[in-house]
Every structure is written in C-alpha cells, then in structure tokens.
Design a protein around this motif. Structure first.
Motif, PDB file in Angstrom:
ATOM      1  N   ASP A  24      -3.304  18.172  57.955  1.00 20.61           N
ATOM      2  CA  ASP A  24      -3.013  16.873  58.567  1.00 20.61           C
ATOM      3  C   ASP A  24      -4.147  16.467  59.506  1.00 20.61           C
ATOM      4  O   ASP A  24      -4.589  15.310  59.502  1.00 20.61           O
ATOM      5  CB  ASP A  24      -1.684  16.962  59.325  1.00 20.61           C
ATOM      6  N   TYR A  25      -4.630  17.410  60.287  1.00 18.60           N
ATOM      7  CA  TYR A  25      -5.736  17.126  61.214  1.00 18.60           C
ATOM      8  C   TYR A  25      -7.001  16.739  60.454  1.00 18.60           C
ATOM      9  O   TYR A  25      -7.685  15.762  60.813  1.00 18.60           O
ATOM     10  CB  TYR A  25      -5.990  18.359  62.093  1.00 18.60           C
ATOM     11  N   GLY A  28      -7.039  13.319  59.321  1.00 19.78           N
ATOM     12  CA  GLY A  28      -6.998  12.307  60.374  1.00 19.78           C
ATOM     13  C   GLY A  28      -5.598  11.927  60.789  1.00 19.78           C
ATOM     14  O   GLY A  28      -5.391  10.882  61.415  1.00 19.78           O
ATOM     15  N   ARG A  37      -5.714  21.771  66.131  1.00 20.62           N
ATOM     16  CA  ARG A  37      -7.009  21.109  66.279  1.00 20.62           C
ATOM     17  C   ARG A  37      -8.114  22.117  66.602  1.00 20.62           C
ATOM     18  O   ARG A  37      -9.248  21.982  66.132  1.00 20.62           O
ATOM     19  CB  ARG A  37      -6.918  20.010  67.335  1.00 20.62           C
ATOM     20  N   ARG A  51     -13.511  17.652  55.977  1.00 21.30           N
ATOM     21  CA  ARG A  51     -12.750  16.397  55.974  1.00 21.30           C
ATOM     22  C   ARG A  51     -12.906  15.671  54.636  1.00 21.30           C
ATOM     23  O   ARG A  51     -11.941  15.108  54.110  1.00 21.30           O
ATOM     24  CB  ARG A  51     -13.193  15.494  57.131  1.00 21.30           C
ATOM     25  N   ARG A  55      -9.987  14.832  51.810  1.00 18.79           N
ATOM     26  CA  ARG A  55      -9.819  13.503  51.209  1.00 18.79           C
ATOM     27  C   ARG A  55      -9.885  13.574  49.685  1.00 18.79           C
ATOM     28  O   ARG A  55      -9.088  12.950  48.977  1.00 18.79           O
ATOM     29  CB  ARG A  55     -10.907  12.561  51.741  1.00 18.79           C
ATOM     30  N   THR A  85       1.526  11.860  54.541  1.00 23.86           N
ATOM     31  CA  THR A  85       0.455  10.988  55.007  1.00 23.86           C
ATOM     32  C   THR A  85       0.321   9.856  53.993  1.00 23.86           C
ATOM     33  O   THR A  85       1.144   9.718  53.101  1.00 23.86           O
ATOM     34  CB  THR A  85      -0.861  11.775  55.171  1.00 23.86           C
TER      35      THR A  85
END
Length: 267
Positions: A24-25, A28, A37, A51, A55, A85
């Motif tokens: 989740d972090y 984003g 985190r 990241r 995606r 999300t």
C-alpha cells in the motif's frame, strides 16, 4: 508508539510492519503506519525501482482480469488481495459486466477491515479472512459466500503474493488445490518476484524482508512455470510484467520489472 486511526481494527499492533501495508505504501496509499513506511524505505534502498514495480504489478492485474472477462470469466477468487486501492478487481470486472462476482481473500487485519468498508452494499463482492496457503479453508469460505459457482469457470488471481510462500509450504501443492477445485476453462493469473530479473537488487530485498513478518522467497521463471501444471499458458507465457500483453503506450523497461507474470487456462 502505536498510531490510532478510525479504520484500525481493535487490538492491531501497528508497530509490526506487514507486506500488505508495505505494498500500500509503495503504491502511494494511506493505509499504512510508521513501521510499514520505515520498512518501505529500506525496501526502496534495496530496490529503487520498487514503486514502479508495484505499479506494474497492479497494471498486470487489470490486464489479466480484462483478458479473463474477454474469455467469458464472470467470477473471480482473488488470493492475498491486500489493501484495496484504485483499480480493485470488482471495479474492473463489474465495469465490464455489472453481474460479475468477486471473492477477495486476505488474512491481514487492515486489508480485511478496509475491504469490508468499501464492499458494503455490493452484493456481488465479499472479503473472507483466510490464509491463502490453506486452500481447504479458503475454498470452503468461498463456497459459503454464495458468490462462486465452482461448476462454472473461475478466474483465480495470485498476483504478487506467492513470493511470501516459503518452499516448505509446498507452493505447487497450494496452486494444485485451487486448480483442482475449479472446472476446465478456468484461468490462473500469477505474478511474483524473481531472481532472474535484477538479481543483486532481489538479494537486497530478501535481506530487508527477513526482518519483517513476511519474509520473501523469489523464484526463477522456470520454477514459476512448474506451478502451472494442469494449465496451458496463454501467450506470451512467463515474462517480465511489462511484456504480458502490453498496452500500446507501454514504455517500461522489462529488465527492471523485478516480477514475472503469466496467465494459464485449465485444460
């Protein structure tokens, strides 16, 4: 010090990071805590492309669901579904067909609690709190939901979760149990971290995750192929995330994808 947030399940130790909240972090999202985190930053140090990989994995999920919809699938079992999300399976599927059914499966408390919130009022989607590595319990819960008809083809989704299944848990047997529960014409979408892509960064991730609740076990593409026994791989087979039926605008470097992906049809 624990964080107090309205959507946190009672008794949850927010000081212990989880893989679901780490993901989740990286995407984003806002359903993570300081410990998640902190782990996420260490993860990013080991794999600066993390990241983008998150995606890409989410984008693969979307393409796989739409592929299955195009091939007649109208019910999905999403294993290790994580914290909701943008672009959840029921949103993708029900946009194509409002009658599509989805059963999400996760055991992480925040993932389950937040899923229950967003699924409230949707009679065609449900979250069950079970461990995906225990197929008998998952399949029983899915049957009890009334949303999955196991006499009809099912789309089984195992996207970005099996790298948390250790070898001693016998991942082949776990996948086989889900395969045996669904009829011919069902599909399996699968993705996981592999040491075949960026091995140095992958080794760093493994070290980081050893200190978490969710150690990571990357597999070679050959090992992933072995999990597809009883399935016929659809084109293009097992490939880095961006290469699985990419959209025309795809510009991502497959060598930096970190995760391999595939979809198979039960034969």
């Amino acid at each position: 010090m624990s964080e107090q947030v309205s959507w946190v399940p009672e008794g949850l130790d927010t000081g212990k990071p989880s893989a679901a909240r780490l993901y989740d972090y990286l995407l984003g999202g806002g359903h993570n805590f300081a410990a998640d985190r902190m782990l996420g930053e260490k993860f990013l140090q080991a794999q600066p492309n993390a990241r983008t990989i998150a995606r890409l994995n989410r984008a693969f999920l979307r393409r796989a669901v739409l592929f299955m919809m195009d091939n007649g699938i109208r019910q999905f079992l999403d294993l290790g579904s994580g914290i909701p999300t943008v672009g959840n399976v029921h949103e993708i599927a029900q946009k194509a067909d409002p009658e599509a059914h989805v059963v999400y499966v996760d055991f992480e408390e925040v993932a389950v609690a937040h899923s229950q919130l967003i699924l409230e009022g949707d009679p065609r989607a449900e979250i069950v709190q079970e461990d995906m590595t225990k197929p008998d319990a998952v399949l029983e819960a899915a049957r009890e939901s009334g949303l999955i008809d196991f006499t009809q083809p099912v789309g089984v989704l195992a996207v970005g979760v099996f790298h948390f299944v250790p070898p001693e848990a016998d991942p082949s047997a776990i996948v086989a149990a889900y395969r045996d529960a669904v009829p011919q014409g069902s599909y399996l979408a699968f993705s996981q971290f592999t040491q075949d892509l960026q091995p140095e960064e992958m080794a760093g991730i493994v070290e980081v995750m050893k200190k978490s609740q969710n150690p990571m076990f990357p597999r070679t593409m050959s090992e992933v192929e072995g999990l597809f026994g009883g399935f016929e791989l659809v084109e293009p087979g097992i490939v880095p995330l961006p290469l699985w039926r990419p959209e025309a605008t795809n510009t991502d470097d497959p060598d930096k994808a970190g995760i391999c992906a595939a979809v198979g049809r039960k034969i």
